[in-house]
Structures are given as C-alpha cells and as structure tokens.
Design a protein around this motif. Structure first.
Motif, PDB file in Angstrom:
ATOM      1  N   GLU A 117      35.958  48.675  26.776  1.00 48.64           N
ATOM      2  CA  GLU A 117      35.775  47.446  27.164  1.00 48.64           C
ATOM      3  C   GLU A 117      36.249  46.342  26.050  1.00 48.64           C
ATOM      4  O   GLU A 117      36.725  45.120  26.426  1.00 48.64           O
ATOM      5  N   THR A 143      37.348  46.968  32.754  1.00 47.23           N
ATOM      6  CA  THR A 143      38.538  46.017  32.347  1.00 47.23           C
ATOM      7  C   THR A 143      39.106  44.965  32.986  1.00 47.23           C
ATOM      8  O   THR A 143      38.497  44.745  34.165  1.00 47.23           O
ATOM      9  N   PHE A 200      44.651  43.321  33.243  1.00 42.77           N
ATOM     10  CA  PHE A 200      44.872  44.503  32.462  1.00 42.77           C
ATOM     11  C   PHE A 200      45.677  45.434  33.099  1.00 42.77           C
ATOM     12  O   PHE A 200      45.299  45.837  34.234  1.00 42.77           O
ATOM     13  N   ALA A 207      40.130  46.259  25.847  1.00 37.40           N
ATOM     14  CA  ALA A 207      40.604  45.691  26.899  1.00 37.40           C
ATOM     15  C   ALA A 207      40.472  43.988  26.911  1.00 37.40           C
ATOM     16  O   ALA A 207      41.201  43.387  27.444  1.00 37.40           O
TER      17      ALA A 207
END
Length: 266
Positions: free
Chosen positions: A34, A65, A69, A37
């Motif tokens: 997390e 994400t 991404f 990203a």
C-alpha cells in the motif's frame, strides 16, 4: 488514443533494508505494498518467477493499490530456464492461467527472463514466441523478453522479435547485454547501476537523463547516446514506458524511482 503511460518503480516491495529507509519506521509489513504503491507508479514482481501465486493473491494486490498503478510480472522460470524452449508450452500456459487476470487493468507487461547462458537459436526461440498468448480472459497481454546473452545483439534477433511484436528489455548494466533497439509497441527499461554511497542511488544528472529518456520514448522518439545494434530509426507514435530500478544498490532504488517520478511530474 489515450496518453502514453510512464510507469516508474522498483523490483518487489519486501526488502529488509527498506524498513527505516523507504518505509517509515514502524510501518506495518502487511501494508508495505500500500505504501510503495502510493509513492511509485509501477512494480516488477519477482516472486512469480520462483513460485506460483493464487488468484486471490493477485486480487489482493489489485485491491491494495491505487487506480493507475501497474504490476509487471516476471513469468515463472520453468518456462524459460530450459534447454528446448519449444517444449515450454505447458509451463507458459500454467503461468498465464495462474490468476494473473485478477489484476485487471493493473496487469502490466509479462517479463520472460532467460538465463545468461541461453544463446540465440532462431528456430527454437521463434517456436517459444509462438507459445505466448495474446490475451488472458479477455485482457490483452504485453510480453517482454529479457535476453541476457551477447548472441541476441544481432539484426536477426531484432527482426524476429519485431515480427512477433515482442518487446525487448533495455538493460542498463555492465553485467548483461545492453542495447536499446526497440522491437515492440512500448519500452521496458531495467536500470541496474544504483550506488549505495549516493542517497538517491545516482548523481542528479544521471536521474535527469533517465527522466529525459522516459519522456523521449513516450513521445515516440528515441534518446541519443544509448547502445544500439542498428541505427536509430525515425520517430514513431507515442507509446507507454516502463522504467524499473532493479538490483545493484537495491536499498537506494526506491529513492531513485521517486526522484525520476518527481522530475517527470515537475
């Protein structure tokens, strides 16, 4: 056509020296993807090279994400580390059907990495390329070839890759063949020269150069000064670019990637 994407990132997101370096001190390990990203725009997944993942794992990565991404996935080694590539069909399909479609629009290029000892055999290599499917569950697949033997630095290989619309990795390294001839509809660069004594892994002028390369590639042009097998071609239409900081001084790679992202946004 949509605007070209420039994805910049690193290999993986789990690395002990990144804790207290890239990740804030005490950041939960279960939330490292997390965090990564949120700072980067792409990640190359190395774990898929060594072992099979479950569909639920890919779905979890997708959900952790942000929009925009992208993951590139290194295909399983059983498909590429073999004497006869033409016999890889079962391994190729097993990887493609392992659940990668769960990534949805976050599924980026699939990278097929070959051993440094694997020489270019045009007949066998073309047989392998014919095994790579164009789609998975309705999603288009974009294949990237990471060839690591000097015998691939030939016009014959370039013509073969272009005929099958397969992208070739540009590797910036002294350890592997480095040639920037494009063979497909996007660019995939693996940058392997970061230095531990530099806070961002590279001198600022080098990072400036990487950002300029990404912009040139995305515009359809090709940067000057890169090693090539053939002369630089005429400009092409705009295209996506994936730029990954891999290996070398790995502890510095997130800082290098963020520095390039900052330059591209600035």
């Amino acid at each position: 056509m949509s605007a070209p994407r420039i994805g910049v990132g690193i290999g993986g997101w789990t690395f002990e020296p990144w804790r207290d370096n890239f990740y804030p001190k005490g950041w939960p390990q279960g939330r490292e993807l997390e965090y990564a990203a949120g700072k980067l725009t792409a990640i190359e997944v190395n774990g898929t090279y060594y072992s099979s993942m479950k569909p639920a794992t890919f779905a979890k990565w997708r959900d952790e994400t942000p929009d925009g991404f992208v993951f590139s996935l290194k295909a399983n080694r059983f498909a590429t580390n073999r004497r006869v590539l033409a016999e890889a069909g079962e391994s190729v399909q097993r990887f493609i059907d392992s659940g990668i479609a769960e990534l949805g629009d976050k599924l980026g290029p699939v990278l097929w990495q070959f051993a440094p000892t694997k020489r270019f055999d045009p007949v066998d290599f073309e047989a392998f390329l014919k095994l790579l499917p164009a789609t998975v569950q309705g999603l288009p697949l974009r294949h990237v070839l990471d060839v690591r033997h000097e015998s691939f630095k030939t016009p014959e290989y370039l013509a073969l890759a272009r005929r099958h619309q397969m992208v070739t990795v540009f590797t910036d390294s002294d350890d592997y063949p480095s040639f920037a001839d494009l063979t497909g509809g996007f660019v995939y660069a693996r940058l392997m020269r970061s230095q531990s004594q530099l806070p961002q892994g590279f001198e600022p002028t080098v990072l400036d150069g990487y950002a300029a390369c990404a912009q040139a590639w995305a515009s359809g042009d090709e940067p000057e000064g890169l090693p090539r097998v053939e002369p630089k071609p005429e400009p092409a239409p705009p295209r996506d670019v994936f730029m990954l900081f891999i290996s070398a001084a790995k502890e510095r790679n997130p800082a290098a990637a963020m520095a390039v992202i900052e330059r591209l946004r600035g």
